[in-house]
Design a protein around this motif. Structure first.
Motif, PDB file in Angstrom:
ATOM      1  N   ASP A   1       0.845  -1.010   0.215  1.00 40.31           N
ATOM      2  CA  ASP A   1       0.200   0.179   0.003  1.00 40.31           C
ATOM      3  C   ASP A   1       1.072   1.296   0.056  1.00 40.31           C
ATOM      4  O   ASP A   1       1.886   1.358   0.684  1.00 40.31           O
ATOM      5  N   ALA A   2       0.418   2.295  -0.647  1.00 37.22           N
ATOM      6  CA  ALA A   2       1.098   3.458  -0.691  1.00 37.22           C
ATOM      7  C   ALA A   2       1.105   4.185   0.761  1.00 37.22           C
ATOM      8  O   ALA A   2       0.581   4.003   1.663  1.00 37.22           O
ATOM      9  N   LYS A   3       2.311   4.916   0.874  1.00 34.65           N
ATOM     10  CA  LYS A   3       2.309   5.722   2.159  1.00 34.65           C
ATOM     11  C   LYS A   3       1.941   7.168   1.997  1.00 34.65           C
ATOM     12  O   LYS A   3       1.513   7.677   0.732  1.00 34.65           O
ATOM     13  N   THR A   4       1.557   7.563   3.085  1.00 33.22           N
ATOM     14  CA  THR A   4       0.901   8.883   3.342  1.00 33.22           C
ATOM     15  C   THR A   4       2.086   9.765   4.172  1.00 33.22           C
ATOM     16  O   THR A   4       2.403   9.303   4.883  1.00 33.22           O
ATOM     17  N   THR A   5       1.762  11.059   3.902  1.00 35.95           N
ATOM     18  CA  THR A   5       2.433  12.124   4.535  1.00 35.95           C
ATOM     19  C   THR A   5       1.593  13.014   5.315  1.00 35.95           C
ATOM     20  O   THR A   5       0.799  13.625   4.374  1.00 35.95           O
ATOM     21  N   GLN A   6       1.281  13.332   6.457  1.00 38.16           N
ATOM     22  CA  GLN A   6       0.639  14.330   7.076  1.00 38.16           C
ATOM     23  C   GLN A   6       1.287  15.341   7.907  1.00 38.16           C
ATOM     24  O   GLN A   6       2.637  14.796   8.654  1.00 38.16           O
ATOM     25  N   PRO A   7       1.188  16.504   8.093  1.00 43.60           N
ATOM     26  CA  PRO A   7       1.872  17.457   9.154  1.00 43.60           C
ATOM     27  C   PRO A   7       1.549  16.904  10.255  1.00 43.60           C
ATOM     28  O   PRO A   7       0.409  16.182  10.663  1.00 43.60           O
ATOM     29  N   PRO A   8       2.537  16.930  11.507  1.00 44.03           N
ATOM     30  CA  PRO A   8       2.443  16.340  12.708  1.00 44.03           C
ATOM     31  C   PRO A   8       1.194  16.839  13.635  1.00 44.03           C
ATOM     32  O   PRO A   8       0.625  16.261  14.489  1.00 44.03           O
ATOM     33  N   SER A   9       0.938  18.161  13.575  1.00 45.20           N
ATOM     34  CA  SER A   9      -0.134  18.766  14.263  1.00 45.20           C
ATOM     35  C   SER A   9      -0.710  20.117  13.576  1.00 45.20           C
ATOM     36  O   SER A   9      -0.141  20.547  12.624  1.00 45.20           O
ATOM     37  N   MET A  10      -1.852  20.495  14.084  1.00 47.64           N
ATOM     38  CA  MET A  10      -2.377  21.926  13.544  1.00 47.64           C
ATOM     39  C   MET A  10      -3.592  21.961  14.657  1.00 47.64           C
ATOM     40  O   MET A  10      -3.925  21.056  15.466  1.00 47.64           O
ATOM     41  N   ASP A  11      -3.878  23.242  14.580  1.00 48.97           N
ATOM     42  CA  ASP A  11      -5.089  23.472  15.480  1.00 48.97           C
ATOM     43  C   ASP A  11      -6.049  24.834  14.747  1.00 48.97           C
ATOM     44  O   ASP A  11      -5.480  24.958  13.791  1.00 48.97           O
ATOM     45  N   CYS A  12      -7.313  24.732  15.380  1.00 48.95           N
ATOM     46  CA  CYS A  12      -8.326  25.598  14.844  1.00 48.95           C
ATOM     47  C   CYS A  12      -9.127  26.005  15.921  1.00 48.95           C
ATOM     48  O   CYS A  12      -9.167  25.266  16.997  1.00 48.95           O
ATOM     49  N   ALA A  13      -9.811  26.910  15.634  1.00 44.23           N
ATOM     50  CA  ALA A  13     -10.931  27.495  16.654  1.00 44.23           C
ATOM     51  C   ALA A  13     -12.063  26.825  16.439  1.00 44.23           C
ATOM     52  O   ALA A  13     -12.560  26.575  15.505  1.00 44.23           O
ATOM     53  N   GLU A  14     -12.659  26.898  17.848  1.00 44.66           N
ATOM     54  CA  GLU A  14     -14.096  25.910  17.824  1.00 44.66           C
ATOM     55  C   GLU A  14     -15.164  26.723  16.917  1.00 44.66           C
ATOM     56  O   GLU A  14     -15.097  28.092  16.600  1.00 44.66           O
ATOM     57  N   GLY A  15     -15.947  26.004  16.242  1.00 49.59           N
ATOM     58  CA  GLY A  15     -16.781  26.646  15.332  1.00 49.59           C
ATOM     59  C   GLY A  15     -16.274  26.803  13.857  1.00 49.59           C
ATOM     60  O   GLY A  15     -17.172  27.041  12.905  1.00 49.59           O
ATOM     61  N   ARG A  16     -14.713  26.789  13.692  1.00 53.56           N
ATOM     62  CA  ARG A  16     -14.483  27.003  12.148  1.00 53.56           C
ATOM     63  C   ARG A  16     -13.896  25.629  11.592  1.00 53.56           C
ATOM     64  O   ARG A  16     -14.234  24.795  12.196  1.00 53.56           O
ATOM     65  N   ALA A  17     -13.947  25.802  10.299  1.00 49.80           N
ATOM     66  CA  ALA A  17     -13.615  24.544   9.564  1.00 49.80           C
ATOM     67  C   ALA A  17     -12.521  24.142   9.899  1.00 49.80           C
ATOM     68  O   ALA A  17     -11.131  24.895   9.903  1.00 49.80           O
ATOM     69  N   ALA A  18     -12.135  22.720   9.829  1.00 47.16           N
ATOM     70  CA  ALA A  18     -10.704  22.242  10.073  1.00 47.16           C
ATOM     71  C   ALA A  18     -10.284  21.644   8.765  1.00 47.16           C
ATOM     72  O   ALA A  18     -11.079  20.517   8.235  1.00 47.16           O
ATOM     73  N   ASN A  19      -9.133  22.027   8.066  1.00 47.18           N
ATOM     74  CA  ASN A  19      -8.885  21.289   6.851  1.00 47.18           C
ATOM     75  C   ASN A  19      -7.567  20.651   7.145  1.00 47.18           C
ATOM     76  O   ASN A  19      -6.505  21.148   7.125  1.00 47.18           O
TER      77      ASN A  19
END
Lengths: 111, 119
Positions: free
Chosen positions: A1-19
């Motif tokens: 299976d192919a590998k994936t790469t993701q940033p280690p962390s992120m944050d967002c404000a409550e009520g906003r969209a998280a991408n």
């Protein structure tokens, strides 16, 4: 299976969209993109999956680029309970397929 | 999603004893179940694939004689950690996969996990 790469962390404000982004540049034509999340000290929870079309369910939307080399999971209105580790996984289907978990991205939703 | 239970949720045992963990699929029959292990601040590592009525398939580096898997029915798989040692202390999680039946799904539904502490 192919590998994936993701940033280690992120944050967002409550009520906003998280991408949440994910790169899977070596994905094969028969591999799907799956997203799971794990809230602290619990088992992972299935969120959504897709092959090439964008998908939406009651939890999230999955946007897959046309070349399928990357995707974005969108939580439209993040809540504090969405704080978790989110795993982007690429996997074939079929009887012998399995999920391989990477490090995931830790999403912190702030009040 | 499917409902998967695990029992016990927590277990503390002495070094050298054996511990059995049960995984049950409560709302559908699962021909395939998976066992994962997760160390603190690490990701899930697949240990083995459990197939009803046949021997489990173990991942490389996982000792099959130490981690005994029995998938005796379509709703129950058990993992027995034999002669447990402190380094076996971990979070053990099972999952079930809905029968594919020619479909294209690989959704797995996970249990709540079992926290094993070996003293």
């Amino acid at each position: 299976d192919a590998k994936t790469t993701q940033p280690p962390s992120m944050d967002c404000a409550e009520g906003r969209a998280a991408n949440l982004p994910c790169n899977h540049s070596t994905i094969s034509g028969n591999e799907y993109v799956y997203w799971y999340r794990q809230i602290h000290s619990q088992g992972p929870q299935y969120i959504i999956h897709g092959l090439k079309n964008n998908e939406t369910n009651e939890m999230a939307s999955l946007i897959i680029t046309e070349d399928r080399k990357s995707s974005t999971l969108i939580l439209p209105h993040a809540t504090l309970r969405d704080t978790a580790v989110y795993y982007c996984i690429v996997s074939r289907t079929g009887a012998n397929s399995k999920l391989t978990f990477g490090k995931g991205i830790t999403l912190s939703v702030r009040p | 999603g499917a409902v998967v239970s695990q029992h016990p949720s927590r277990v503390i045992c002495k070094s050298g004893t054996s511990v059995k963990i049960e995984c049950r699929s409560l709302d559908f029959q699962a021909t395939t179940m998976f066992w994962y292990r997760q160390f603190p601040k690490k990701s899930l590592m697949l240990m083995a694939t459990s197939n009803e009525g046949s021997k489990a398939t173990y991942e490389q580096g996982v000792e099959k004689d130490k981690f005994l898997i029995n998938h005796a029915s379509l709703t129950l798989s058990t993992l027995t950690v034999t002669s447990a040692h402190p380094e076996d202390s971990s979070f053990y999680i099972c999952s079930v996969r809905r029968g594919l039946a020619g479909g294209n799904r690989n959704e797995q539904f996970f249990g709540p996990g079992t926290r094993l502490t070996v003293l």
